[in-house]
Every structure is written in C-alpha cells, then in structure tokens.
Design a protein around this motif. Structure first.
Motif, PDB file in Angstrom:
ATOM      1  N   ASP A   1       0.846  -1.185   0.000  1.00 43.66           N
ATOM      2  CA  ASP A   1       0.000   0.000   0.000  1.00 43.66           C
ATOM      3  C   ASP A   1       0.886   1.242   0.000  1.00 43.66           C
ATOM      4  N   SER A   2       0.264   2.414  -0.069  1.00 44.17           N
ATOM      5  CA  SER A   2       1.035   3.656  -0.166  1.00 44.17           C
ATOM      6  C   SER A   2       1.729   4.027   1.138  1.00 44.17           C
TER       7      SER A   2
ATOM      8  N   LEU B   1       4.761  14.978   5.806  1.00 40.57           N
ATOM      9  CA  LEU B   1       4.497  15.406   4.435  1.00 40.57           C
ATOM     10  C   LEU B   1       3.419  14.618   3.705  1.00 40.57           C
ATOM     11  N   PHE B   2       3.278  13.343   3.995  1.00 41.69           N
ATOM     12  CA  PHE B   2       2.460  12.490   3.128  1.00 41.69           C
ATOM     13  C   PHE B   2       1.167  11.976   3.766  1.00 41.69           C
TER      14      PHE B   2
ATOM     15  N   PRO C   1      -3.013   6.671   3.530  1.00 44.40           N
ATOM     16  CA  PRO C   1      -2.194   5.930   2.563  1.00 44.40           C
ATOM     17  C   PRO C   1      -2.311   4.418   2.669  1.00 44.40           C
ATOM     18  N   GLU C   2      -2.549   3.881   3.885  1.00 43.52           N
ATOM     19  CA  GLU C   2      -2.635   2.425   4.029  1.00 43.52           C
ATOM     20  C   GLU C   2      -3.851   1.842   3.307  1.00 43.52           C
ATOM     21  N   GLU C   3      -4.780   2.715   2.878  1.00 38.34           N
ATOM     22  CA  GLU C   3      -5.964   2.253   2.151  1.00 38.34           C
ATOM     23  C   GLU C   3      -5.844   2.449   0.648  1.00 38.34           C
ATOM     24  N   LEU C   4      -4.697   2.915   0.186  1.00 38.49           N
ATOM     25  CA  LEU C   4      -4.518   3.220  -1.233  1.00 38.49           C
ATOM     26  C   LEU C   4      -3.480   2.299  -1.877  1.00 38.49           C
TER      27      LEU C   4
END
Length: 847
Positions: free
Chosen positions: A309-310, A326-327, A339-342
C-alpha cells in the motif's frame, strides 16, 4: 458649460482621498478593469496641490488620446454565436466562437467565470493609445487588513448559446471534447487531411481543464481549473506544441507549509535541514541520512516494488518522520483515505531528491508555459475553416436526435468518461470512481504578492482542509493592485462535479478493463476511438494527453503527415544560448519627474554581448516616488537603445510604497520567481551607478558560470553542489572590488561559489565585521556572529544564488523580514541591521 462644470466637479471629488473607502470595490461580482482616470484618482489621493495639478495634466492628455481613438474606431463586427452560428470563422481577423465567452452575472457565490471586453477593429489606433496610456499600476496604499472578496468563476454561468444546428452532411470527423486530445486530432485531420471536423464541447469554452482567462477585477491571467504546468521529455510533443504559440521557459517549484515553516516540495537536502534541524551539505550525506531513516522506520528498508500500500511506499522511501509530516495527512486530504488504504502507485509517483534540486519536475528536459496563455494556444490550433466548434453542446443530448444518431462519420473520437459512454448505450457495468476538486477563488487587496510562491502546498490539517493554493500574480511577471488566490479542496463526485482523478483501487481497475473490452468492440464496429485522460481512466499530464492523441493518429494514419507537422513546430523553438540579464532598479523615493535622469541606462540597453556571449536584458523597476507614477516608461523610451524595452515584453514597472531599498530587492525575489535572469543586477538609482563595475561583474558571471552552465539553479552541476559554502571566510582581511575579484575566486576550492553573488560598488567585498544586528529578530537569527560586508546598493546575483537563498531563508523572509521592512518607523533601523548580514543570506563558512 453646465455639463463641463459637472465633469470637473466629479473628477475633483474622485481625486480627494477617502480614508474609509476600500481600495477595491467590495462587490463580489466581476467588473472591467479601471480606466486610466480611475487609476489616476487612486494614485493622486493625498497629494499636494502642485502634484495633483501635474497628474490632472496627465489625465487630460490621456483623455484626449482615448477620445481620438474612440472617435476613429468602429466596433468590430462580432460573430453571432447564438442559435445560428456562421458556417466558417469570421475574417479578418479570425475570431472563433469560443474566444469571447459571455459575461456572467454579478454574484456572491463561490466559483468563477470570465467576462469579455468589447473589441474594436482599430488595432493600429489601439496600439498607439497603449503607448500613451500607463502600463504600470499606480501606487495603492497597503491595506492594514487583508479583505477577501469571494468571486465566482463557475462555468455554469454560461448560457447555452452555441447549440449545433448545421447540416451534418458536411462533416467527416466527429470529436467529442475540445481539450488537448480532441484539439490535436482536429488539427491533424483538418490541416493535413482536409477533413471537415465537428467538435462538440459540453462546457461553454474550449481548452478543457487548461482553459485560462483574465480575471476582470484584477486583469490577472488565471486558470479556471487549477494550475497547469507543461513539462515533458517527449521531443515530438515539444515540437508539436510550438506549432501554435511561443513558449516561455518556466520550471515549476512548489513550497510547502509544514510545521509552520516554508520548505521545498518535493523532499531535498534543504527540506530535511529545515524540518528536522540537520546540517546536510552533500549528496553522500543525504544518501546516508535517507538510508538510516528507512532502516529505522516500521517497514524497514523496504523495496518499493514489494509494498502492498502507499503507507509502505512512503515510509520505505523517506522514513517515518518525513512520511508523517508530508504524506500521511496530505493523502487523506487528496483521497479522503489514509495511505494504508490506497494502492502503492499513488505515493510511488512522489519524487524524492538526494540533492539541492527544488524543481517539481526535475527529470523533464522541456518545461515552459505558452507565452500568451493556454486558451490562446487552443484558439490558434482550432482556427481553421475545416473546424467547427460548438460549445455548451452535450454529445449525449445530441445523439438523442435521430438525424445526428443516424449520420455516419468517417471516424468518431470520444475524449469523455468511458463508463459514461457505455452506460448511455445501456451497459450495466458499475460506474468508475473519480475524485473532483472544489475551487475557492478570492480577490485580495494586495499590491505585492500574498504568498511566497505561485503554488503553496498544505500537507497538514493544521493549515486548513485545502491541499494547495495558487497565486497567479506570480506567473508571467503580472502586475496588479490586487491578487487572485485559488484554493483547491479535493472532493468526491457530487452535484455533477467534474471528474479529475481516477480513484486508484484494484476494483476500479478491474471495471475499467471491462469497459476497455467494450471500447475495442465499438472501435471495430463503428470506428469510435477512445482517447485522452477520462477515456483511458488514467491520470495524464498534458504531454501524456498530447502523446496519447498523436499515437492514436499514427496508428490510424501513419507518420508521414505528422512528421511534416512536427517539422513546422521545430522551426519555432527559440534559442537557449543567451545570457538572460535582469536589471532590478529601485527609483528614489523623492524628487520630481523632470529631475529623473536615465541616460545611464543607455549603456545597459546596448550591452548585447559579453566576450562572445549574447546578453538579453529585461528591466524590473520599483518606483517608490508617486510623482514618477506612469512616467518611467516615457522617460525610458527617450533613452537611446532602450525603445524596444518599452515596446516589447521586457520592461516591468511596479509603483510601490516608499521603503528601504532592501525591501525592493526582497519584493523582486518574491514576485518574480516565475523567471529570474541568469544574472540579476540590483541597482539603487539614488546612489552613483558604476557602469564599468556592472559590465565587469556580468563578464565574470558569463565567463566563469554561464559558459559552464552554472548560473541556473536547475543546472546539472549546480543541483549537486553546495554553492553556499566558502572556504575562506576572512577574505584574507582585505577588500575586494570587482576589478580584483578574479584573484579571490581562484584562491580556494570553494571560492568559485563567490561568483554567484558579489557587490559592484567601489568598496567591493570587505572582511567580516560585527553585524550589530538585533539577534533573534526574524531572519537575522541563526546567522554567523560576523559576516563579510557587501553593499546592498549595487550587487549582482545568479538565479542559482537567489533560489538557494530562498530555499533556506524563505520562512523568515516572508513571515518576519518583509513585514518588518514595511513597518514605520522601525523599517530603516531594521534595514541597517539587514545590511550587515546581507552577505550571509547567500553564503556560509565551511564547517
């Protein structure tokens, strides 16, 4: 006589100062730019009687010029773009249906749309009037508070005025969508194959998401659908875009507001130093730091290709600390999930630099903007008798008509949503998911600039829910008494919002593959071709969209005619071997127009070659004297060799409030980062101007830096070099005027860095002395206890020196230094403190 008396009374009332009256109209609607008499009234407020009389004479002269122009001009015959569009573009000059959008009503709602000014057919007279009318914006007092006027830039205010009613029999090719992909195909089939092309565009304008226009309250060129930056490594695309416009070099840089600091985005050496208090100075040190951060992260030194994941991608690239700053929250803002869902692909696109390169697209060779904006590029591309464009015309409404549905085009090119196409044909496949963007547009009373860069990202929720804000005054060296800020909020698709980003999930990709199989069948059966971002369910940069259309064209028609078209564009690509010189001039705050002597500029205007290097000059003038409003251009036009500066696009004048000269320099670096010169010469016109020293300084930079491709911050050697460090801080305890500077440049391994910024006055560069500065005051804190001394009255700095200085000191410059210099009465004292550390803004001693 009565009428004349009323006019005089009204004019005098306008000239009287009104302290309570806002600088800009408080209406939220759009209005046409002020006429010259309105500008003069603003400029004249608060002047003495003799000064007001002088401006009144100027007003009378301008009115006479305008009256003569209007008397000799007849309105241009505008095409009737109503229910019966003409069968061919009007000539001369050609004006396409999409070039003059209707004026929207005044509104207090959220978004925006352009209003069109009336044109005339007396272009020569108008150009003559332009030379007489003021080109600079008059001085406007800086407001004590920032009043935001919400304006409406929404496309839904356009009426449906361009409905298609022509006989379809004349058309060979149908194109759905007047964006990049559709325009490229229309151009090729109309110009190279002689086909009659019909374009249906659902929106009320051409250009797709690239559409730009001049916002009428400020006359600032803005993008309706967010900032669009052209960048590519594709040589064929670069040659193609030059077919319809000149292009201005522009390398996009983004600043992020993180933990209250302004830092370069994407991550580079300066980002790490500023956010985490490091002192990294080389590529090897940055590599070692990143390796240690990755190893210490929860996912370890994970190969990005193995990430599930991202979140794992982000931590695997920069470690946990930078990922969280930043992310993580930025991804939530952008996609409404963490991000963990992308999919890993989302953050895998984010670049991370191990050097000083602060460009957002560091790997693209060609980066530029169309010199007159994107809409003008589209107008030129679609300006052909074989092309008919009907805006405000929905393809899915058109196919409900039997005559349209039954007409057989040779080919149809569909650039819209692929799922929408087939669901309108009865498909029961699941709709694809997209993310949209809500744009919040405000006009601010701001004679300078409001934010420190064209685009500022906001990765953290502490600064709001918007992902970024764009201030368009930064672009194209634009000048206005106000500024336009457009904030972007990522949203779901609701209420017919425009789809911008395909939602990157495995499920959506599976559904798209099903639609792609239907598309293959449709192409084979009916010659319907799917092209572009929405049809491919894939995020395209602009060059990707053009390349996608060119590749489809080659698959269908071969390369012969395309090669011919690309050769035409290649001839218009400009040379890149000239030294760009910006002369930044600060005019004195006192004096009269008749006393302004600019004869010394003749030498600079005529300085076209430096030891075989061609020099291309531009002038940026900061006028602190209200008696000189509007007169600088006239004075300069009388200087031998400088006339072309006035007539071309190489003179930029800003009338500003009186203040220290250092404020003018910082205003320049904040307003004109759109494009600095290779060399930037800062000249205080109230002091003696040493022309020989200026020429000598330019020769040093031309021979030692420009010839080695080291003047620009983006040059390959510069991005990997710490150009701020000097290995001889004491300067051998002597002064170094420009005439003897070469010996100092050769005295140490890092002393060549000094060629990036040095004084040009007779005292030259002097040994370090006590700064005498108020320690802990804004930008003056955190600098060496003593700095070598250089004058702020006359010096030169490269693009690389200015940009590296901004990367390091941007937070204090915008949050502390510029506000302090604008204060009275402390400004002069603060300026003296700043002079003592000016050299240390650009350089630092070796560790």
């Amino acid at each position: 006589a009565v009428l004349a008396a009323l006019v005089v009374i009204a004019l005098l009332r306008n000239l009287l100062p009104r302290a309570e009256e806002p600088t800009l109209q408080s209406s939220a609607g759009l209005r046409a730019p002020d006429r010259p008499d309105g500008l003069a009234a603003a400029a004249a407020a608060g002047l003495a009687d003799e000064e007001r009389d002088e401006l009144l004479d100027r007003i009378d002269h301008l009115k006479k010029v305008l009256a003569e122009t209007e008397a000799n001009c007849e309105p241009r015959n505008q095409p009737d773009w109503g229910r019966n569009p003409p069968t061919s573009p009007p000539t001369p000059p050609p004006t396409l249906p999409h070039t003059v959008p209707p004026t929207p009503p005044q509104t207090t709602s959220r978004s925006a749309q352009p209003a069109a000014a009336t044109e005339t057919n007396c272009d020569d007279a108008a150009r003559g009037a332009e030379k007489e009318a003021p080109r600079s914006v008059p001085f406007v007092p800086r407001p004590t508070s920032k009043r935001e006027t919400l304006v409406d830039l929404a496309a839904d205010h356009f009426p449906d005025v361009l409905r298609m009613q022509n006989d379809l029999a004349e058309f060979d090719i149908l194109i759905v969508g007047a964006g990049l992909s559709g325009t490229v195909l229309a151009d090729m089939y109309a110009r190279k194959h002689g086909k009659k092309v019909l374009i249906l565009e659902r929106r009320p304008h051409i250009g797709g998401n690239c559409f730009d226009f001049r916002e009428t309250q400020t006359d600032i060129l803005v993008n309706l659908y967010g900032a669009h930056l052209f960048h590519t490594n594709k040589d064929d695309v670069w040659r193609y875009v030059h077919r319809f416009s000149r292009w201005t070099p522009y390398e996009h840089r983004v600043t992020g507001r993180v933990d209250g600091k302004l830092v370069p985005i994407p991550v580079n050496i300066d980002t790490v130093n500023l956010l985490l208090g490091e002192d990294l100075r080389s590529v090897s040190e940055m590599d070692a730091w990143i390796k240690a951060e990755r190893q210490a992260s929860p996912v370890g030194e994970l190969d990005v290709s193995d990430a599930k994941d991202s979140r794992e991608v982000g931590m695997g690239r920069v470690g946990e600390r930078l990922y969280n700053k930043l992310f993580r929250e930025y991804t939530k803002k952008q996609w409404n999930v963490y991000p963990e869902e992308l999919s890993p692909v989302v953050l895998s696109r984010i670049p991370v630099r191990n050097d000083y390169d602060d460009r957002y697209f560091p790997n693209d060779v060609h980066q530029a903007l169309p010199a007159d904006g994107y809409t003008q590029w589209f107008e030129q591309a679609l300006d052909h008798p074989n092309i008919k464009v009907f805006t405000s015309t929905d393809y899915f409404d058109a196919i409900k008509r039997v005559s349209f549905r039954n007409h057989k085009f040779e080919r149809t090119f569909f650039t819209g949503q692929i799922d929408q196409f087939f669901r309108n044909k009865g498909s029961e496949l699941k709709p694809l998911q997209y993310r949209s963007i809500k744009f919040e547009t405000v006009v601010l009373e701001e004679p300078s600039v409001y934010q420190p860069a064209f685009v500022v990202n906001f990765p953290q929720f502490r600064d709001g829910n918007h992902t970024r804000a764009a201030e368009y005054k930064h672009m194209y060296h634009q000048n206005s008494a106000a500024s336009v800020i457009i904030r972007e909020y990522s949203t779901d698709i609701v209420d017919d919002a425009e789809p911008y980003y395909p939602f990157p999930t495995a499920e959506n990709q599976r559904h798209f593959e099903q639609y792609r199989e239907l598309a293959k069948e449709e192409e084979a059966a009916n010659k319907v071709h799917f092209v572009g971002r929405l049809a491919n369910y894939k995020y395209f940069n602009m060059d990707d969209a053009i390349k996608n259309a060119l590749e489809l064209y080659v698959r269908l028609e071969g390369t012969t005619l395309l090669d011919e078209a690309l050769a035409e564009g290649e001839k218009r690509i400009p040379r890149t071997d000239a030294l760009g010189v910006h002369y930044v001039v600060s005019l004195p705050a006192t004096g009269h127009a008749r006393d302004l002597d600019l004869s010394w500029l003749a030498r600079l205007c005529s300085l076209s070659e430096l030891d075989g290097v061609v020099a291309e000059p531009k002038f940026f003038v900061y006028n602190m004297n209200r008696r000189l409003d509007w007169v600088f251009e006239e004075k300069l036009a009388d200087v031998a060799g400088c006339q072309e500066l006035v007539e071309g696009r190489t003179l930029f004048v800003r009338n500003v409030a009186p203040g220290p000269v250092e404020l003018s320099w910082l205003e320049y670096v904040s307003q004109h980062s759109f494009g600095f010169g290779d060399s930037n010469v800062f000249i205080d016109a109230s002091a003696k101007v040493d022309l020989q020293a200026i020429e000598a300084g330019l020769r040093i930079q031309a021979s030692r830096l420009f010839s080695r491709k080291m003047t620009q911050a983006s040059h390959a050697e510069v991005v990997k070099t710490d150009i701020r460090t000097l290995d001889s801080w004491s300067l051998n305890e002597k002064s170094w005027p420009v005439g003897s500077l070469s010996a100092l440049l050769d005295s140490g391994a890092l002393m060549l860095n000094l060629a990036h910024a040095f004084p040009l006055d007779r005292k030259g560069l002097r040994p370090p002395g006590s700064t005498g500065a108020r320690r802990g005051t804004g930008v003056l804190s955190g600098l060496p206890k003593s700095c070598p001394q250089m004058s702020t009255r006359l010096f030169v700095a490269t693009d690389a020196a200015i940009r590296r200085m901004l990367s390091v000191h941007r937070t204090n410059i915008y949050d502390s230094l510029i506000p302090e210099l604008r204060k009275e009465p402390s400004a002069e004292r603060f300026a003296r403190d700043l002079q003592s550390v000016w050299f240390c803004l650009f350089f630092r001693p070796v560790r």
